[in-house]
Scaffold this active site. Sequence first.
Site, mmCIF file in Angstrom:
data_model
loop_
_atom_site.group_PDB
_atom_site.id
_atom_site.type_symbol
_atom_site.label_atom_id
_atom_site.label_comp_id
_atom_site.label_asym_id
_atom_site.label_seq_id
_atom_site.Cartn_x
_atom_site.Cartn_y
_atom_site.Cartn_z
ATOM 1 N N ARG A 171 0.810 -1.237 -0.150
ATOM 2 C CA ARG A 171 -0.082 -0.020 0.066
ATOM 3 C C ARG A 171 0.900 1.341 0.033
ATOM 4 N NH1 ARG A 171 -5.214 0.992 1.360
ATOM 5 N NH2 ARG A 171 -5.339 -1.023 2.196
ATOM 6 N N GLU A 220 -11.291 -11.477 -4.117
ATOM 7 C CA GLU A 220 -11.265 -10.430 -5.282
ATOM 8 C C GLU A 220 -10.706 -11.103 -6.516
ATOM 9 O OE1 GLU A 220 -10.297 -6.130 -2.955
ATOM 10 O OE2 GLU A 220 -8.737 -7.044 -4.609
#
Length: 555
Positions: free
Chosen positions: A30, A92
Amino acid sequence: MASSSSSSSSGLTAQSKYEVFLSFRGEDTRNGFTSHLAAALHRKQIHFFIDDEELKKGDEISPTILKAIETSDISIIIFSKDYAASKWCLNELVKILDCKKINGQIVIPVFYQVDPSNVRKQSGSFGEAFDEYEKNFPNMVQKWRDALTQASNISGYHESRTFRNEAELVENIVEDISEKLEDMSNSTDLDSFVGLNSRIEEMKSLMCLESHDVRIVGIWGMGGVGKTTIASVVFHQISRDFQGKCFVADVREESNKMGVIHVRDEVISRVLGENLKIGTPTIPQNIRKRLQRIKVLIVLDDVHDGFTQLENLVGGSDKFSPGSRIIITTRDKRVLDKCGVDNIFEVKGLEHSKALELFCRKAFRQNNRSHDLLELSQEVVCYADGNPLALEVLGSSLHQKRKQQWEDKLHNLKLISEPSIYKVLKISYDELNSEEKEIFLDIACFFNGEYIDFVTRIQDDPMSIRDRLNILIDKSLITISSYGNRLRMHDLLQEMGQIIVRQESVKEPCKRSRLWDHNDVYHVLKKNKVRVTDLTFTINFSSEILEYIRVTYNK
Protein backbone atom coordinates in the site's frame (compact mmCIF):
# COMPACT_ATOMS: atom_id res chain seq x y z
CA MET A 1 -12.87 4.66 -1.07
CA ALA A 2 -10.88 6.73 -3.48
CA SER A 3 -10.44 7.04 -7.15
CA SER A 4 -8.29 9.24 -9.30
CA SER A 5 -10.55 11.55 -11.23
CA SER A 6 -13.16 11.26 -12.86
CA SER A 7 -21.01 8.71 -21.89
CA SER A 8 -24.41 7.11 -21.15
CA SER A 9 -26.13 3.81 -20.50
CA SER A 10 -29.66 2.73 -21.03
CA GLY A 11 -30.41 1.85 -17.45
CA LEU A 12 -29.48 2.53 -13.87
CA THR A 13 -26.47 0.23 -13.97
CA ALA A 14 -23.55 2.01 -15.60
CA GLN A 15 -21.64 -0.07 -18.12
CA SER A 16 -18.20 1.25 -17.18
CA LYS A 17 -17.63 3.19 -13.98
CA TYR A 18 -13.85 2.90 -13.65
CA GLU A 19 -11.08 2.41 -16.17
CA VAL A 20 -8.84 0.48 -13.77
CA PHE A 21 -9.36 -1.55 -10.59
CA LEU A 22 -6.31 -2.16 -8.35
CA SER A 23 -6.19 -5.46 -6.43
CA PHE A 24 -3.35 -5.69 -3.91
CA ARG A 25 -2.35 -6.87 -0.42
CA GLY A 26 -2.36 -3.63 1.58
CA GLU A 27 0.18 -4.67 4.20
CA ASP A 28 2.69 -5.58 1.47
CA THR A 29 2.50 -2.72 -1.02
CA ARG A 30 0.00 0.00 0.00
CA ASN A 31 2.64 2.55 1.03
CA GLY A 32 5.19 1.50 -1.57
CA PHE A 33 4.70 0.10 -5.04
CA THR A 34 0.89 0.43 -5.13
CA SER A 35 1.02 4.08 -4.04
CA HIS A 36 3.57 4.83 -6.79
CA LEU A 37 1.41 3.09 -9.38
CA ALA A 38 -1.70 4.97 -8.20
CA ALA A 39 0.15 8.29 -8.42
CA ALA A 40 1.27 7.51 -11.97
CA LEU A 41 -2.29 6.59 -13.00
CA HIS A 42 -3.51 9.87 -11.52
CA ARG A 43 -0.92 11.84 -13.49
CA LYS A 44 -2.14 10.15 -16.66
CA GLN A 45 -5.74 11.08 -15.74
CA ILE A 46 -6.76 7.42 -15.71
CA HIS A 47 -9.93 6.89 -13.68
CA PHE A 48 -9.12 4.12 -11.19
CA PHE A 49 -10.48 2.53 -8.04
CA ILE A 50 -8.29 1.85 -5.01
CA ASP A 51 -9.58 0.59 -1.69
CA ASP A 52 -8.25 2.93 1.01
CA GLU A 53 -9.32 0.84 3.97
CA GLU A 54 -6.28 -0.28 5.94
CA LEU A 55 -8.02 -3.28 7.54
CA LYS A 56 -10.55 -5.58 5.91
CA LYS A 57 -13.51 -6.59 8.03
CA GLY A 58 -14.34 -10.26 7.53
CA ASP A 59 -13.61 -12.39 4.48
CA GLU A 60 -16.50 -11.37 2.22
CA ILE A 61 -15.92 -8.63 -0.33
CA SER A 62 -18.02 -5.52 0.31
CA PRO A 63 -20.76 -4.59 -2.22
CA THR A 64 -18.78 -1.46 -3.09
CA ILE A 65 -15.72 -3.50 -4.07
CA LEU A 66 -17.82 -5.96 -6.05
CA LYS A 67 -19.45 -3.10 -7.94
CA ALA A 68 -16.09 -1.46 -8.62
CA ILE A 69 -14.69 -4.70 -10.07
CA GLU A 70 -17.77 -5.30 -12.22
CA THR A 71 -17.74 -1.78 -13.66
CA SER A 72 -14.01 -1.54 -14.44
CA ASP A 73 -12.47 -1.94 -17.89
CA ILE A 74 -9.13 -3.26 -16.62
CA SER A 75 -8.05 -4.98 -13.40
CA ILE A 76 -4.44 -4.91 -12.22
CA ILE A 77 -3.56 -7.70 -9.78
CA ILE A 78 -0.41 -6.99 -7.77
CA PHE A 79 0.87 -10.35 -6.54
CA SER A 80 3.17 -9.79 -3.56
CA LYS A 81 4.77 -12.14 -1.03
CA ASP A 82 1.74 -12.42 1.27
CA TYR A 83 -1.02 -11.87 -1.31
CA ALA A 84 -2.36 -15.40 -0.75
CA ALA A 85 -2.41 -14.86 3.02
CA SER A 86 -5.46 -12.63 2.50
CA LYS A 87 -8.74 -14.44 1.87
CA TRP A 88 -10.15 -11.05 0.84
CA CYS A 89 -7.53 -10.79 -1.94
CA LEU A 90 -8.24 -14.32 -3.12
CA ASN A 91 -11.98 -13.63 -3.28
CA GLU A 92 -11.25 -10.43 -5.23
CA LEU A 93 -9.15 -12.48 -7.64
CA VAL A 94 -11.98 -14.98 -8.20
CA LYS A 95 -14.41 -12.11 -8.91
CA ILE A 96 -11.98 -10.43 -11.30
CA LEU A 97 -11.50 -13.62 -13.32
CA ASP A 98 -15.28 -14.11 -13.43
CA CYS A 99 -15.58 -10.64 -14.98
CA LYS A 100 -12.82 -11.52 -17.45
CA LYS A 101 -14.77 -14.59 -18.52
CA ILE A 102 -18.23 -12.98 -18.61
CA ASN A 103 -17.52 -9.37 -19.64
CA GLY A 104 -14.17 -9.68 -21.38
CA GLN A 105 -12.50 -7.51 -18.75
CA ILE A 106 -8.75 -7.03 -19.33
CA VAL A 107 -6.60 -8.48 -16.53
CA ILE A 108 -2.95 -7.49 -16.00
CA PRO A 109 -0.98 -9.41 -13.35
CA VAL A 110 2.08 -7.78 -11.76
CA PHE A 111 4.48 -10.10 -9.91
CA TYR A 112 6.08 -7.84 -7.32
CA GLN A 113 9.00 -9.42 -5.47
CA VAL A 114 7.48 -12.84 -6.04
CA ASP A 115 8.18 -15.51 -8.65
CA PRO A 116 5.27 -16.28 -11.04
CA SER A 117 5.93 -20.00 -10.56
CA ASN A 118 5.16 -19.66 -6.84
CA VAL A 119 1.80 -18.15 -7.76
CA ARG A 120 1.14 -20.78 -10.43
CA LYS A 121 2.07 -23.78 -8.28
CA GLN A 122 1.09 -22.26 -4.91
CA SER A 123 4.58 -22.86 -3.56
CA GLY A 124 6.79 -20.77 -1.27
CA SER A 125 4.79 -18.24 0.75
CA PHE A 126 1.72 -19.06 -1.37
CA GLY A 127 2.01 -22.72 -0.39
CA GLU A 128 2.30 -21.84 3.28
CA ALA A 129 -0.97 -19.90 3.13
CA PHE A 130 -2.75 -22.87 1.54
CA ASP A 131 -1.54 -25.27 4.22
CA GLU A 132 -3.80 -23.31 6.58
CA TYR A 133 -6.67 -23.07 4.10
CA GLU A 134 -6.76 -26.84 3.51
CA LYS A 135 -7.70 -27.24 7.18
CA ASN A 136 -10.12 -24.37 7.67
CA PHE A 137 -11.60 -23.57 4.23
CA PRO A 138 -11.67 -26.85 2.26
CA ASN A 139 -14.68 -25.75 0.18
CA MET A 140 -12.86 -22.69 -1.20
CA VAL A 141 -9.36 -24.08 -1.67
CA GLN A 142 -9.77 -25.46 -5.19
CA LYS A 143 -11.49 -22.30 -6.44
CA TRP A 144 -8.64 -20.17 -5.07
CA ARG A 145 -5.98 -22.49 -6.48
CA ASP A 146 -7.58 -22.45 -9.94
CA ALA A 147 -7.78 -18.65 -9.86
CA LEU A 148 -4.09 -18.27 -8.95
CA THR A 149 -3.04 -20.72 -11.65
CA GLN A 150 -5.19 -19.01 -14.28
CA ALA A 151 -3.99 -15.50 -13.36
CA SER A 152 -0.32 -16.54 -13.34
CA ASN A 153 -0.64 -17.73 -16.94
CA ILE A 154 -1.86 -14.32 -18.15
CA SER A 155 0.82 -12.14 -19.75
CA GLY A 156 1.86 -9.48 -17.25
CA TYR A 157 4.83 -7.83 -15.55
CA HIS A 158 7.58 -9.34 -13.39
CA GLU A 159 9.31 -6.78 -11.17
CA SER A 160 12.68 -8.55 -11.05
CA ARG A 161 13.02 -9.11 -14.80
CA THR A 162 13.64 -6.71 -17.67
CA PHE A 163 13.16 -3.53 -15.65
CA ARG A 164 16.10 -1.66 -14.16
CA ASN A 165 14.09 -0.23 -11.28
CA GLU A 166 10.60 0.16 -9.85
CA ALA A 167 10.04 3.53 -11.55
CA GLU A 168 10.62 1.98 -14.97
CA LEU A 169 8.19 -0.84 -14.14
CA VAL A 170 5.47 1.63 -13.13
CA GLU A 171 6.05 3.71 -16.26
CA ASN A 172 5.69 0.66 -18.51
CA ILE A 173 2.52 -0.53 -16.79
CA VAL A 174 0.84 2.86 -17.05
CA GLU A 175 1.85 3.27 -20.68
CA ASP A 176 0.44 -0.17 -21.47
CA ILE A 177 -2.84 0.68 -19.75
CA SER A 178 -3.07 3.99 -21.62
CA GLU A 179 -2.67 2.20 -24.95
CA LYS A 180 -5.24 -0.45 -24.05
CA LEU A 181 -7.78 2.19 -23.00
CA GLU A 182 -7.09 4.14 -26.18
CA ASP A 183 -7.66 1.03 -28.29
CA MET A 184 -10.92 0.42 -26.45
CA SER A 185 -12.16 3.96 -27.08
CA ASN A 186 -11.15 3.77 -30.75
CA SER A 187 -13.04 0.50 -31.16
CA THR A 188 -16.32 2.20 -30.24
CA ASP A 189 -18.90 1.43 -32.88
CA LEU A 190 -19.56 4.81 -34.44
CA ASP A 191 -22.26 3.24 -36.61
CA SER A 192 -24.50 3.33 -33.54
CA PHE A 193 -24.38 7.12 -33.83
CA VAL A 194 -26.39 8.09 -36.89
CA GLY A 195 -24.51 10.40 -39.24
CA LEU A 196 -21.50 10.80 -36.92
CA ASN A 197 -18.67 9.32 -39.00
CA SER A 198 -18.64 12.07 -41.62
CA ARG A 199 -18.85 14.78 -38.96
CA ILE A 200 -15.87 13.34 -37.09
CA GLU A 201 -13.76 13.31 -40.23
CA GLU A 202 -14.75 16.87 -41.13
CA MET A 203 -13.88 18.05 -37.62
CA LYS A 204 -10.46 16.37 -37.68
CA SER A 205 -9.65 17.93 -41.05
CA LEU A 206 -10.35 21.40 -39.61
CA MET A 207 -7.93 20.66 -36.76
CA CYS A 208 -5.01 20.21 -39.21
CA LEU A 209 -3.40 17.63 -36.92
CA GLU A 210 -0.29 17.38 -39.10
CA SER A 211 0.51 21.07 -38.49
CA HIS A 212 2.92 22.04 -35.70
CA ASP A 213 1.30 25.36 -34.88
CA VAL A 214 -1.23 25.92 -32.09
CA ARG A 215 -4.81 25.72 -33.32
CA ILE A 216 -8.12 26.61 -31.72
CA VAL A 217 -11.18 25.03 -33.35
CA GLY A 218 -14.76 25.87 -32.49
CA ILE A 219 -17.79 23.61 -32.72
CA TRP A 220 -20.92 25.73 -33.06
CA GLY A 221 -24.57 24.80 -33.29
CA MET A 222 -27.92 24.81 -31.51
CA GLY A 223 -28.52 22.82 -28.34
CA GLY A 224 -29.04 19.08 -28.80
CA VAL A 225 -27.44 18.96 -32.23
CA GLY A 226 -24.47 16.80 -31.16
CA LYS A 227 -21.60 19.21 -30.42
CA THR A 228 -20.50 17.46 -27.23
CA THR A 229 -20.66 14.01 -28.85
CA ILE A 230 -18.41 15.14 -31.72
CA ALA A 231 -15.91 16.76 -29.35
CA SER A 232 -15.86 13.71 -27.09
CA VAL A 233 -15.25 11.19 -29.88
CA VAL A 234 -12.51 13.33 -31.46
CA PHE A 235 -10.89 13.78 -28.04
CA HIS A 236 -10.72 10.03 -27.41
CA GLN A 237 -9.49 9.26 -30.91
CA ILE A 238 -6.52 11.64 -30.89
CA SER A 239 -5.67 12.17 -27.20
CA ARG A 240 -2.88 9.57 -27.12
CA ASP A 241 -0.75 11.89 -29.31
CA PHE A 242 -0.72 14.62 -26.64
CA GLN A 243 1.34 14.81 -23.45
CA GLY A 244 -1.31 16.73 -21.51
CA LYS A 245 -5.03 16.41 -22.10
CA CYS A 246 -8.25 17.60 -20.54
CA PHE A 247 -11.96 17.45 -21.38
CA VAL A 248 -14.02 19.90 -19.32
CA ALA A 249 -17.75 19.24 -19.62
CA ASP A 250 -20.40 21.86 -18.84
CA VAL A 251 -18.08 24.87 -18.66
CA ARG A 252 -21.13 27.14 -18.54
CA GLU A 253 -22.53 25.43 -15.44
CA GLU A 254 -19.17 24.94 -13.70
CA SER A 255 -18.03 28.54 -14.20
CA ASN A 256 -21.41 29.89 -13.03
CA LYS A 257 -21.29 27.69 -9.95
CA MET A 258 -17.59 27.73 -9.04
CA GLY A 259 -16.17 30.69 -10.98
CA VAL A 260 -13.92 31.01 -14.04
CA ILE A 261 -10.71 30.77 -11.99
CA HIS A 262 -11.81 27.43 -10.51
CA VAL A 263 -12.44 26.05 -14.01
CA ARG A 264 -9.08 27.37 -15.20
CA ASP A 265 -7.28 25.74 -12.25
CA GLU A 266 -9.08 22.47 -12.96
CA VAL A 267 -7.89 22.53 -16.58
CA ILE A 268 -4.28 23.21 -15.58
CA SER A 269 -4.40 20.52 -12.89
CA ARG A 270 -5.61 17.88 -15.32
CA VAL A 271 -3.14 18.86 -18.03
CA LEU A 272 -0.17 18.78 -15.65
CA GLY A 273 -1.44 15.78 -13.67
CA GLU A 274 -1.34 17.56 -10.33
CA ASN A 275 -3.91 18.96 -7.94
CA LEU A 276 -3.13 22.67 -8.27
CA LYS A 277 -5.11 25.37 -6.49
CA ILE A 278 -3.78 28.66 -7.84
CA GLY A 279 -6.83 30.70 -6.89
CA THR A 280 -5.55 34.01 -8.27
CA PRO A 281 -6.14 35.69 -11.66
CA THR A 282 -2.41 35.57 -12.43
CA ILE A 283 -0.81 32.23 -13.17
CA PRO A 284 2.64 31.76 -11.61
CA GLN A 285 5.52 31.93 -14.08
CA ASN A 286 6.79 28.43 -13.27
CA ILE A 287 3.40 26.92 -14.19
CA ARG A 288 3.30 28.92 -17.42
CA LYS A 289 6.72 27.53 -18.38
CA ARG A 290 5.61 23.97 -17.66
CA LEU A 291 2.55 24.41 -19.90
CA GLN A 292 4.76 25.73 -22.69
CA ARG A 293 6.88 22.56 -22.60
CA ILE A 294 4.11 20.02 -23.30
CA LYS A 295 1.80 19.51 -26.26
CA VAL A 296 -1.76 19.69 -24.93
CA LEU A 297 -5.26 18.80 -26.06
CA ILE A 298 -7.98 20.73 -24.26
CA VAL A 299 -11.73 20.55 -24.85
CA LEU A 300 -13.94 23.24 -23.30
CA ASP A 301 -17.52 22.07 -23.70
CA ASP A 302 -20.52 24.43 -23.67
CA VAL A 303 -18.65 27.71 -23.26
CA HIS A 304 -20.79 30.80 -22.70
CA ASP A 305 -20.21 34.51 -23.16
CA GLY A 306 -18.81 34.94 -19.65
CA PHE A 307 -15.89 32.65 -20.47
CA THR A 308 -14.82 34.09 -23.76
CA GLN A 309 -11.12 34.85 -23.52
CA LEU A 310 -8.40 32.24 -23.50
CA GLU A 311 -6.70 34.75 -21.24
CA ASN A 312 -9.00 33.31 -18.56
CA LEU A 313 -7.43 29.93 -19.14
CA VAL A 314 -3.67 30.26 -19.44
CA GLY A 315 -2.99 33.62 -21.00
CA GLY A 316 -3.66 33.07 -24.70
CA SER A 317 -2.83 30.48 -27.38
CA ASP A 318 0.76 31.72 -27.67
CA LYS A 319 1.39 30.25 -24.22
CA PHE A 320 0.87 26.68 -25.45
CA SER A 321 3.51 24.34 -26.86
CA PRO A 322 3.61 23.88 -30.67
CA GLY A 323 1.19 21.21 -31.90
CA SER A 324 -1.33 21.90 -29.14
CA ARG A 325 -5.03 21.85 -29.97
CA ILE A 326 -7.96 23.50 -28.20
CA ILE A 327 -11.58 22.65 -29.00
CA ILE A 328 -14.40 24.93 -27.85
CA THR A 329 -18.09 23.99 -28.18
CA THR A 330 -20.76 26.64 -27.86
CA ARG A 331 -24.22 27.70 -29.01
CA ASP A 332 -23.06 31.32 -29.31
CA LYS A 333 -20.87 32.09 -32.33
CA ARG A 334 -19.77 35.36 -30.71
CA VAL A 335 -17.86 33.31 -28.13
CA LEU A 336 -15.73 31.80 -30.89
CA ASP A 337 -15.17 35.19 -32.52
CA LYS A 338 -13.87 36.61 -29.23
CA CYS A 339 -11.64 33.59 -28.64
CA GLY A 340 -9.94 34.05 -31.98
CA VAL A 341 -10.54 30.52 -33.23
CA ASP A 342 -8.78 29.37 -36.38
CA ASN A 343 -11.68 27.31 -37.78
CA ILE A 344 -15.35 26.85 -36.95
CA PHE A 345 -17.24 23.63 -37.52
CA GLU A 346 -20.94 24.47 -37.77
CA VAL A 347 -22.99 21.45 -36.73
CA LYS A 348 -26.29 21.44 -38.58
CA GLY A 349 -29.32 19.22 -38.16
CA LEU A 350 -29.38 15.75 -39.69
CA GLU A 351 -30.60 15.45 -43.24
CA HIS A 352 -34.07 13.95 -43.51
CA SER A 353 -33.05 10.34 -44.24
CA LYS A 354 -30.60 10.27 -41.32
CA ALA A 355 -33.12 11.99 -39.07
CA LEU A 356 -35.73 9.36 -39.95
CA GLU A 357 -33.21 6.58 -39.25
CA LEU A 358 -32.42 7.96 -35.78
CA PHE A 359 -36.10 8.45 -34.99
CA CYS A 360 -36.94 4.87 -36.02
CA ARG A 361 -34.12 3.47 -33.90
CA LYS A 362 -35.75 5.05 -30.86
CA ALA A 363 -39.39 4.52 -31.80
CA PHE A 364 -39.02 0.92 -33.01
CA ARG A 365 -35.67 0.04 -31.35
CA GLN A 366 -34.34 -0.75 -34.80
CA ASN A 367 -33.92 0.90 -38.20
CA ASN A 368 -36.75 -1.17 -39.70
CA ARG A 369 -39.68 1.14 -40.31
CA SER A 370 -43.25 0.12 -39.72
CA HIS A 371 -45.13 0.64 -43.02
CA ASP A 372 -48.28 1.30 -41.05
CA LEU A 373 -46.60 4.18 -39.21
CA LEU A 374 -44.17 5.37 -41.90
CA GLU A 375 -46.24 8.39 -42.99
CA LEU A 376 -46.75 9.47 -39.37
CA SER A 377 -43.03 8.97 -38.73
CA GLN A 378 -42.20 11.25 -41.64
CA GLU A 379 -44.46 13.96 -40.28
CA VAL A 380 -43.14 13.73 -36.70
CA VAL A 381 -39.53 13.88 -37.95
CA CYS A 382 -40.25 17.14 -39.74
CA TYR A 383 -41.07 18.83 -36.43
CA ALA A 384 -37.70 17.83 -34.95
CA ASP A 385 -35.97 19.75 -37.76
CA GLY A 386 -33.00 17.37 -37.78
CA ASN A 387 -32.16 17.91 -34.10
CA PRO A 388 -30.84 14.58 -32.71
CA LEU A 389 -31.97 15.28 -29.14
CA ALA A 390 -35.52 16.09 -30.25
CA LEU A 391 -35.57 13.01 -32.51
CA GLU A 392 -34.49 10.76 -29.65
CA VAL A 393 -37.00 12.24 -27.21
CA LEU A 394 -39.89 12.09 -29.67
CA GLY A 395 -38.98 8.59 -30.84
CA SER A 396 -38.63 7.24 -27.29
CA SER A 397 -41.97 8.74 -26.30
CA LEU A 398 -43.71 6.81 -29.12
CA HIS A 399 -42.03 3.45 -28.50
CA GLN A 400 -44.63 0.65 -28.30
CA LYS A 401 -47.49 3.14 -28.61
CA ARG A 402 -50.67 2.50 -30.60
CA LYS A 403 -51.37 4.29 -33.88
CA GLN A 404 -54.00 6.48 -32.19
CA GLN A 405 -51.36 7.68 -29.72
CA TRP A 406 -49.08 8.54 -32.62
CA GLU A 407 -51.87 10.58 -34.18
CA ASP A 408 -52.48 12.36 -30.86
CA LYS A 409 -48.77 13.23 -30.63
CA LEU A 410 -48.78 14.59 -34.15
CA HIS A 411 -51.90 16.64 -33.36
CA ASN A 412 -50.13 18.21 -30.38
CA LEU A 413 -47.11 19.03 -32.52
CA LYS A 414 -49.32 20.72 -35.11
CA LEU A 415 -50.76 22.96 -32.38
CA ILE A 416 -47.34 24.61 -32.00
CA SER A 417 -47.76 27.79 -34.03
CA GLU A 418 -44.03 28.51 -34.20
CA PRO A 419 -42.15 25.22 -33.78
CA SER A 420 -39.03 25.47 -31.63
CA ILE A 421 -36.86 22.85 -29.98
CA TYR A 422 -38.13 23.88 -26.53
CA LYS A 423 -41.77 23.47 -27.50
CA VAL A 424 -41.14 20.14 -29.20
CA LEU A 425 -39.31 18.79 -26.13
CA LYS A 426 -41.97 20.09 -23.75
CA ILE A 427 -44.57 17.82 -25.30
CA SER A 428 -42.71 14.82 -23.85
CA TYR A 429 -42.59 16.55 -20.47
CA ASP A 430 -46.34 17.22 -20.60
CA GLU A 431 -46.99 13.50 -21.11
CA LEU A 432 -45.34 12.58 -17.79
CA ASN A 433 -47.53 11.94 -14.76
CA SER A 434 -47.30 14.27 -11.77
CA GLU A 435 -44.70 12.21 -9.88
CA GLU A 436 -42.51 11.87 -12.97
CA LYS A 437 -42.73 15.62 -13.60
CA GLU A 438 -41.63 16.29 -10.02
CA ILE A 439 -38.48 14.21 -10.27
CA PHE A 440 -37.74 15.64 -13.74
CA LEU A 441 -37.88 19.19 -12.33
CA ASP A 442 -35.85 18.17 -9.27
CA ILE A 443 -33.08 16.90 -11.55
CA ALA A 444 -33.25 20.01 -13.74
CA CYS A 445 -32.97 22.33 -10.74
CA PHE A 446 -30.83 20.41 -8.24
CA PHE A 447 -29.60 16.95 -9.16
CA ASN A 448 -28.06 17.14 -12.64
CA GLY A 449 -24.62 15.59 -12.22
CA GLU A 450 -25.33 14.17 -8.74
CA TYR A 451 -24.62 10.55 -7.82
CA ILE A 452 -27.71 8.45 -8.36
CA ASP A 453 -27.21 6.73 -4.98
CA PHE A 454 -27.35 10.09 -3.23
CA VAL A 455 -30.49 11.16 -5.08
CA THR A 456 -32.34 7.95 -4.28
CA ARG A 457 -31.11 7.80 -0.67
CA ILE A 458 -32.60 11.17 0.30
CA GLN A 459 -36.05 10.28 -1.06
CA ASP A 460 -38.89 8.98 1.11
CA ASP A 461 -39.40 6.01 -1.22
CA PRO A 462 -36.10 5.10 -2.98
CA MET A 463 -37.59 2.20 -4.96
CA SER A 464 -40.35 4.27 -6.53
CA ILE A 465 -37.80 6.97 -7.40
CA ARG A 466 -35.71 4.38 -9.26
CA ASP A 467 -38.81 3.32 -11.19
CA ARG A 468 -39.48 6.94 -12.18
CA LEU A 469 -35.86 7.46 -13.15
CA ASN A 470 -36.06 4.41 -15.41
CA ILE A 471 -39.12 5.93 -17.07
CA LEU A 472 -37.21 9.17 -17.70
CA ILE A 473 -34.33 7.14 -19.13
CA ASP A 474 -36.67 5.21 -21.42
CA LYS A 475 -38.06 8.52 -22.66
CA SER A 476 -34.50 9.84 -23.35
CA LEU A 477 -35.05 12.68 -20.88
CA ILE A 478 -32.06 11.68 -18.71
CA THR A 479 -29.09 9.32 -18.90
CA ILE A 480 -26.71 7.75 -16.38
CA SER A 481 -23.04 8.58 -16.91
CA SER A 482 -20.67 5.67 -17.38
CA TYR A 483 -18.08 7.17 -15.05
CA GLY A 484 -19.31 7.83 -11.57
CA ASN A 485 -22.92 6.59 -11.97
CA ARG A 486 -24.26 10.14 -12.02
CA LEU A 487 -27.55 11.50 -13.31
CA ARG A 488 -27.15 13.47 -16.53
CA MET A 489 -29.69 15.70 -18.21
CA HIS A 490 -28.94 17.48 -21.47
CA ASP A 491 -28.48 21.20 -20.88
CA LEU A 492 -31.36 21.97 -23.26
CA LEU A 493 -33.73 19.79 -21.22
CA GLN A 494 -32.35 21.28 -18.00
CA GLU A 495 -33.03 24.79 -19.26
CA MET A 496 -36.54 23.76 -20.26
CA GLY A 497 -37.20 22.39 -16.76
CA GLN A 498 -35.89 25.55 -15.11
CA ILE A 499 -38.02 27.70 -17.41
CA ILE A 500 -41.09 25.69 -16.38
CA VAL A 501 -40.36 26.39 -12.71
CA ARG A 502 -39.65 30.10 -13.32
CA GLN A 503 -42.96 30.44 -15.13
CA GLU A 504 -44.77 29.38 -11.96
CA SER A 505 -44.16 32.94 -10.80
CA VAL A 506 -42.11 35.13 -13.10
CA LYS A 507 -41.84 38.17 -10.84
CA GLU A 508 -41.98 36.57 -7.38
CA PRO A 509 -39.41 33.78 -6.84
CA CYS A 510 -40.81 33.07 -3.38
CA LYS A 511 -43.94 31.61 -5.00
CA ARG A 512 -42.02 29.07 -7.08
CA SER A 513 -41.83 25.41 -6.12
CA ARG A 514 -38.03 25.35 -6.33
CA LEU A 515 -35.18 27.82 -5.85
CA TRP A 516 -31.69 26.99 -7.14
CA ASP A 517 -30.19 30.31 -8.27
CA HIS A 518 -28.36 31.96 -5.37
CA ASN A 519 -29.55 35.43 -6.44
CA ASP A 520 -33.18 34.32 -6.23
CA VAL A 521 -32.56 32.68 -2.86
CA TYR A 522 -30.88 35.79 -1.49
CA HIS A 523 -33.74 37.96 -2.78
CA VAL A 524 -36.36 35.76 -1.11
CA LEU A 525 -34.53 35.65 2.19
CA LYS A 526 -33.82 39.37 2.25
CA LYS A 527 -37.31 40.41 1.21
CA ASN A 528 -39.14 38.09 3.58
CA LYS A 529 -36.55 38.17 6.40
CA VAL A 530 -36.83 34.40 6.89
CA ARG A 531 -34.23 32.50 8.89
CA VAL A 532 -32.28 29.97 6.82
CA THR A 533 -32.90 27.13 9.25
CA ASP A 534 -36.67 27.69 9.01
CA LEU A 535 -36.70 27.91 5.22
CA THR A 536 -34.69 24.73 4.78
CA PHE A 537 -37.70 22.69 5.84
CA THR A 538 -39.97 24.12 3.16
CA ILE A 539 -37.75 24.66 0.14
CA ASN A 540 -35.15 22.32 -1.36
CA PHE A 541 -31.68 23.87 -1.55
CA SER A 542 -28.49 22.51 -3.05
CA SER A 543 -25.53 22.35 -0.65
CA GLU A 544 -23.74 25.11 -2.58
CA ILE A 545 -26.69 27.48 -2.14
CA LEU A 546 -27.04 26.74 1.55
CA GLU A 547 -23.38 27.51 2.08
CA TYR A 548 -23.72 30.71 0.07
CA ILE A 549 -26.70 31.79 2.18
CA ARG A 550 -24.91 31.10 5.43
CA VAL A 551 -21.81 33.01 4.37
CA THR A 552 -23.89 35.92 3.08
CA TYR A 553 -25.96 36.19 6.23
CA ASN A 554 -22.93 35.85 8.50
CA LYS A 555 -21.57 38.94 6.83
